[in-house]
Design a protein around this motif. Structure first.
Motif: not given
Length: 537
Positions: A525-529
């Protein structure tokens, strides 16, 4: 091992188990073939793992291999190392492969039998609120209604990489958000009142190249997007499309005419032609440049749409493959104006505005899901009987258990208030709003049995197991089949549990096991940030 990996037994059974476990007999390896376990440990392990050296912080001196359950934690550590083949380390001597496998199988089986006879499952939170993802999925499965929970509820706090850990409390501010969400969802689901004109704007990520075909759009097109939107009322809506701009606010890649297609549910609404605007020059500070201000303002369509879910598409008609050399490989990601500007225009946003002059609520999938019966106008007694059936069905699914008389009485009191104000559908909407704000829906509650002392392990009820299983595999409510099996206390049967897990994993909703659980576990999920420097990458 099952316990060492922390994998639920049901999922391990679905996966087929371990082939080495199938060789286990629960008895020590044949001494004529592989030797007695204690002798093997003494010969190959105790030389390093003794009280004097305690290599790796482990001593096997005085630990009886004939009864692994007496020192289960120690033998769990041993088995983890043996399963990977890392012990004894090279160049230390080790037994032959058959002896090695028999020792591992013996230890695993003895530990499994000990764990099964005296389980120590630990404790999990017994009072947990639905997080944002679970709330969105629950509304989808309860009402056949797709919502964007991120627009209704605040972001969940994360702990240990997961956003469903710190979800026990409910602050006054958060409770207000849940109440507002319940009002919005119930109004959207029933549609008893015409909504005010609103807008939704979907903005595409600027690093999406839009050079290839997009799933859900007609063949022969490239780029663009599909927006799945719930139209709340029959009426007129306006669809607006805007194109990606560069840092000079000009449309990128518009060096020749391009056709833009707008569609609804796959049917073309209108085809627009975008012409280059290089002749519109502006002179300022002795510098001349062109401007594309307002060049895409005509990409609008206004039309009547029936209430319910529809797919709005915006895309470009694909030109032939006779591309300029600069548009070919190896520069596939040409979207950065500083280094590799777009060679073709791209969609930046799709806006949906409305309804204008609403006509009425149509028969949407959500209304079909809710209104299983419809009383005649003015038949108050029949209306309440129908409302009882509707509310009872919704409450059973939402509360994840059979409903009680008190449950129905409470919800029916809200129905009666709404019925007095606006009739049958307003009453159902009011009751639905109360249901969606109820702690029985918003919280997953497991109550300790009265005859069990604090801290003592006990078997959860079949209904609690069904809820645990559905929220793990689907991040959503149990369906009717799972609830029926749990209500009949058949879910505790291993064969029934195995069959239900297989069925649930084959369901498309099991995709959330990847998108929700695994993406948090692996921090995807952190990839979007993450925003890489477009000048470097």
């Amino acid at each position: 091992m099952i316990r060492a990996l922390g994998v639920p037994i049901a999922l391990w059974m679905v996966a087929g188990g371990s082939s080495s476990l199938l060789l286990a007999t629960g008895q020590p390896p044949d001494s004529g073939v592989s030797g007695e376990p204690g002798a093997l440990i003494e010969r190959y392990c105790v030389g390093c793992h003794n009280d004097r050296l305690t290599t790796g912080g482990l001593s096997l001196e005085g630990v009886d291999a004939g009864d692994p359950s007496a020192h289960a934690e120690v033998w769990e550590r041993v088995v983890r190392k043996l399963r990977t083949g890392s012990m004894p380390p090279q160049p230390r001597p080790r037994p032959d492969r058959q002896t090695y496998d028999h020792l591992v199988a013996y230890l695993e089986t003895a530990l499994d039998e000990a764990a099964a006879s005296a389980p120590k499952p630990g404790r999990t939170e017994t009072f947990r609120r639905l997080n944002r993802t679970e709330y969105q999925n629950a509304i989808r499965d309860l009402l056949a209604l797709e919502i964007d929970a991120s627009a209704l509820l605040p972001r969940d706090d994360a702990a240990f990489g997961f956003d469903n850990v710190n979800t026990g409390g409910l602050s006054p501010t958060l409770m207000e958000r849940y109440l507002a969400a319940a009002r919005t969802v119930s109004e959207l689901a029933v549609g008893s009142q015409a909504p005010a004109v609103g807008s939704r704007v979907v903005i595409l990520p600027p690093d999406r190249t839009q050079r290839d075909h997009v799933d859900g759009l007609p063949f022969g097109t490239r780029g663009g997007t599909v927006v799945n939107h719930i139209f709340p009322f029959d009426g007129e809506y306006e669809i607006q499309v805007r194109l990606q701009r560069n840092r000079n606010e000009n449309v990128e890649g518009l060096t020749e005419p391009h056709d833009v297609e707008l569609s609804l549910d796959g049917e073309r609404l209108q085809l627009f032609t975008m012409e280059p605007n290089r002749g519109n020059m502006v002179i300022q500070a002795n510098a001349a440049y062109y401007t594309d201000e307002g060049i895409d303002n005509h990409l609008n369509v206004r039309l009547g749409v029936r209430a319910g879910p529809h797919a709005v598409g915006a895309t470009f008609i694909k030109k032939n493959s006779a591309l300029l050399e600069s548009t070919r490989q190896p520069y596939q990601a040409q979207f950065n104006n500083d280094r590799h500007p777009r060679q073709q225009p791209a969609v930046r946003s799709v806006s949906i505005v409305g309804p204008f002059d609403p006509i009425g609520i149509g028969e949407t999938p959500t209304r079909e899901r809710i209104f299983s019966c419809r009383p005649m106008t003015g038949a108050t007694a029949l209306a309440e009987e129908c409302a009882t059936a509707i509310i009872g069905t919704l409450a059973r699914r939402a509360y994840r258990r059979p409903v009680t008389v008190d449950d129905l009485d409470q919800l029916l009191s809200f129905y009666r208030e709404g019925y007095v104000d606006g009739g049958f559908e307003t009453g159902i909407e009011t009751a639905l709003r109360a249901l969606l704000a109820s702690p029985e829906f918003l919280f997953r509650v497991e109550r300790d049995p009265d005859d069990v002392s604090t801290g003592t392990p006990y078997r959860v009820t079949d209904l609690e197991l069904a809820t645990r299983l559905s929220f793990f595999l689907w991040s959503s409510l149990p369906d009717d089949e799972l609830l029926e099996a749990a209500s009949a206390n058949r879910l505790r049967d291993p064969s029934v549990l195995r069959a239900q897990v297989r069925r649930m994993l084959a369901d498309p909703r099991a995709e959330t096991l990847t998108t929700n659980f695994a993406s948090q576990w692996l921090h995807l999920r952190n990839l979007d940030a993450v925003r890489p420097d477009s000048r470097l990458f």
